[in-house]
Enzyme design. Structure first.
Site, PDB file in Angstrom:
ATOM      1  N   ASP A 166    -103.364-127.686  11.508  1.00 15.87           N
ATOM      2  CA  ASP A 166    -102.264-126.639  11.251  1.00 15.87           C
ATOM      3  C   ASP A 166    -102.573-126.027   9.606  1.00 15.87           C
ATOM      4  O   ASP A 166    -102.878-124.860   9.577  1.00 15.87           O
ATOM      5  CB  ASP A 166    -100.860-127.015  11.450  1.00 15.87           C
ATOM      6  CG  ASP A 166    -100.192-125.698  11.555  1.00 15.87           C
ATOM      7  OD1 ASP A 166     -99.056-126.048  11.910  1.00 15.87           O
ATOM      8  OD2 ASP A 166    -100.659-124.803  11.387  1.00 15.87           O
ATOM      9  N   VAL A 217    -100.392-136.618  13.616  1.00 21.61           N
ATOM     10  CA  VAL A 217     -98.927-136.765  13.142  1.00 21.61           C
ATOM     11  C   VAL A 217     -98.133-137.070  14.431  1.00 21.61           C
ATOM     12  O   VAL A 217     -97.135-137.872  14.351  1.00 21.61           O
ATOM     13  CB  VAL A 217     -98.755-135.513  12.251  1.00 21.61           C
ATOM     14  CG1 VAL A 217     -97.328-135.613  12.006  1.00 21.61           C
ATOM     15  CG2 VAL A 217     -99.458-135.492  11.057  1.00 21.61           C
ATOM     16  N   TYR A 218     -98.270-136.341  15.426  1.00 22.99           N
ATOM     17  CA  TYR A 218     -97.307-136.747  16.744  1.00 22.99           C
ATOM     18  C   TYR A 218     -97.638-137.964  17.373  1.00 22.99           C
ATOM     19  O   TYR A 218     -96.955-137.948  18.295  1.00 22.99           O
ATOM     20  CB  TYR A 218     -97.646-135.312  17.581  1.00 22.99           C
ATOM     21  CG  TYR A 218     -96.715-134.251  17.001  1.00 22.99           C
ATOM     22  CD1 TYR A 218     -96.288-134.194  15.765  1.00 22.99           C
ATOM     23  CD2 TYR A 218     -96.840-132.768  17.599  1.00 22.99           C
ATOM     24  CE1 TYR A 218     -95.288-133.048  15.007  1.00 22.99           C
ATOM     25  CE2 TYR A 218     -95.813-131.732  16.863  1.00 22.99           C
ATOM     26  CZ  TYR A 218     -95.277-131.832  15.718  1.00 22.99           C
ATOM     27  OH  TYR A 218     -94.593-130.867  15.148  1.00 22.99           O
ATOM     28  N   ASP A 239    -115.380-129.361  12.722  1.00 20.61           N
ATOM     29  CA  ASP A 239    -114.337-129.042  11.958  1.00 20.61           C
ATOM     30  C   ASP A 239    -114.311-127.571  12.764  1.00 20.61           C
ATOM     31  O   ASP A 239    -114.885-126.645  12.584  1.00 20.61           O
ATOM     32  CB  ASP A 239    -114.479-128.717  10.347  1.00 20.61           C
ATOM     33  CG  ASP A 239    -113.388-127.937   9.542  1.00 20.61           C
ATOM     34  OD1 ASP A 239    -113.689-128.021   8.493  1.00 20.61           O
ATOM     35  OD2 ASP A 239    -112.676-127.394  10.128  1.00 20.61           O
ATOM     36  N   SER A 241    -101.757-133.262  19.328  1.00 19.75           N
ATOM     37  CA  SER A 241    -100.812-134.231  19.303  1.00 19.75           C
ATOM     38  C   SER A 241    -101.132-135.552  19.108  1.00 19.75           C
ATOM     39  O   SER A 241    -100.544-136.647  18.633  1.00 19.75           O
ATOM     40  CB  SER A 241     -99.854-134.206  20.758  1.00 19.75           C
ATOM     41  OG  SER A 241     -98.803-133.224  20.619  1.00 19.75           O
TER      42      SER A 241
HETATM   43  N1  APR Z   1    -110.808-129.404  12.775  1.00 17.89           N
HETATM   44  C1  APR Z   1    -110.684-130.356  13.965  1.00 17.89           C
HETATM   45  N2  APR Z   1    -109.847-131.128  14.312  1.00 17.89           N
HETATM   46  C2  APR Z   1    -108.776-131.469  13.148  1.00 17.89           C
HETATM   47  C3  APR Z   1    -109.225-130.771  11.791  1.00 17.89           C
HETATM   48  C4  APR Z   1    -110.055-129.742  11.818  1.00 17.89           C
HETATM   49  N3  APR Z   1    -110.284-129.333  10.583  1.00 17.89           N
HETATM   50  N4  APR Z   1    -108.089-131.357  10.971  1.00 17.89           N
HETATM   51  C5  APR Z   1    -107.571-132.327  11.660  1.00 17.89           C
HETATM   52  N5  APR Z   1    -107.804-132.368  12.929  1.00 17.89           N
HETATM   53  C6  APR Z   1    -107.717-133.229  14.136  1.00 17.89           C
HETATM   54  C7  APR Z   1    -106.696-134.528  13.848  1.00 17.89           C
HETATM   55  O1  APR Z   1    -107.862-135.472  13.274  1.00 17.89           O
HETATM   56  C8  APR Z   1    -106.426-134.811  15.036  1.00 17.89           C
HETATM   57  O2  APR Z   1    -107.277-135.624  15.913  1.00 17.89           O
HETATM   58  O3  APR Z   1    -106.445-132.571  14.995  1.00 17.89           O
HETATM   59  C9  APR Z   1    -105.937-133.582  15.690  1.00 17.89           C
HETATM   60  C10 APR Z   1    -104.377-133.349  15.626  1.00 17.89           C
HETATM   61  O4  APR Z   1    -103.752-133.931  14.538  1.00 17.89           O
HETATM   62  P1  APR Z   1    -102.702-132.795  13.761  1.00 17.89           P
HETATM   63  O5  APR Z   1    -103.103-131.981  12.793  1.00 17.89           O
HETATM   64  O6  APR Z   1    -101.911-134.107  13.082  1.00 17.89           O
HETATM   65  O7  APR Z   1    -101.742-132.363  14.736  1.00 17.89           O
HETATM   66  P2  APR Z   1    -100.702-132.960  15.709  1.00 17.89           P
HETATM   67  O8  APR Z   1    -100.814-134.546  15.901  1.00 17.89           O
HETATM   68  O9  APR Z   1    -100.415-132.150  16.865  1.00 17.89           O
HETATM   69  O10 APR Z   1     -99.170-132.916  14.918  1.00 17.89           O
HETATM   70  C11 APR Z   1     -98.834-131.408  14.426  1.00 17.89           C
HETATM   71  O11 APR Z   1     -98.799-131.818  12.225  1.00 17.89           O
HETATM   72  O12 APR Z   1     -99.740-130.525  11.037  1.00 17.89           O
HETATM   73  C12 APR Z   1     -98.704-130.881  11.311  1.00 17.89           C
HETATM   74  O13 APR Z   1     -97.737-128.448  11.518  1.00 17.89           O
HETATM   75  C13 APR Z   1     -98.215-129.618  12.146  1.00 17.89           C
HETATM   76  O14 APR Z   1     -95.969-130.639  12.515  1.00 17.89           O
HETATM   77  C14 APR Z   1     -97.436-130.238  13.188  1.00 17.89           C
HETATM   78  C15 APR Z   1     -97.931-131.531  13.731  1.00 17.89           C
END
Ligand code: APR
Length: 169
Positions: free
Chosen positions: A33, A119-120, A9, A116
């Site tokens: 985020d 969600v992306y 984490d 990315s």
């Molecule tokens: N520690 C490490 N990695 C994490 C954690 C954490 N606590 N929580 C989530 N992740 C991982 C997810 O499992 C994924 O592998 O971070 C990676 C990126 O996923 P997202 O958080 O969905 O980010 P992203 O795909 O870049 O999308 C960004 O999502 O949360 C919103 O505000 C953000 O609009 C933006 C979009």
């Protein structure tokens, strides 16, 4: 020393700087985020508001507040749209922009989430190959930054980055 891949984490990870997979508003969201903002506390959002957003592929730095990290480097990754909209170049730019800011701020250790690939919806294996290429390339010439860690939240992500790293070695 160098680049390593761990499961964990990122909000509890001890590094000089952790990277946040943000959106262009820099006003928080879900995923990593949301986790970073929850752990850092409300002062992080207050500082982010004053930054007036960030372009995809660019990066901005703030303090870490209640996080173990001294800094948070925020970077909006590209949303996957099929691969013909410059997504790969934008993701590479995220890694380069973050590492450049870490170097400029004298960080010795930096931790990334998998930008990315949540969600992306950026394909995980392609994202991992880009991240490994950019990070290992940067470490060849960096002066301040000595250790970069990819902190993977789940086993599938960890395996993808381990595989990408093994292929690059
Ligand atoms: N520690 C490490 N990695 C994490 C954690 C954490 N606590 N929580 C989530 N992740 C991982 C997810 O499992 C994924 O592998 O971070 C990676 C990126 O996923 P997202 O958080 O969905 O980010 P992203 O795909 O870049 O999308 C960004 O999502 O949360 C919103 O505000 C953000 O609009 C933006 C979009």
């Amino acid at each position: 020393m160098g680049f390593s891949v761990v499961r964990g984490d990122i909000t509890t990870f001890r590094a000089d700087a952790i990277v946040n997979a943000a959106n262009t508003s820099l006003l928080g969201g879900g995923g990593v985020d949301g986790a970073i903002h929850r752990a850092a506390g409300p002062e992080l959002l207050a500082e982010c508001r004053a930054l007036h957003g960030c372009e995809t592929g660019q990066a901005k730095i703030t303090a870490g507040y209640r996080l173990p990290a001294n800094y948070v480097i925020h970077t909006p990754g590209p949303v996957w749209q099929g691969g013909n909209s410059g997504e790969e170049a934008l993701l590479a730019s995220c890694y380069r922009s973050c590492l450049r800011l870490a170097e400029e701020n004298g960080c010795r250790t930096v931790a990334f989430p998998s930008i990315s690939t949540g969600v992306y919806r950026f394909p995980l294996d392609r994202a991992a190959a880009i991240a490994v290429r950019e990070i290992t390339g940067f470490l060849k010439t960096s002066a301040a930054v000595r250790e970069v860690t990819m902190v993977c939240f789940d086993g599938v992500t960890e395996a993808a980055y381990q595989a990408a790293l093994a292929k690059a070695e």
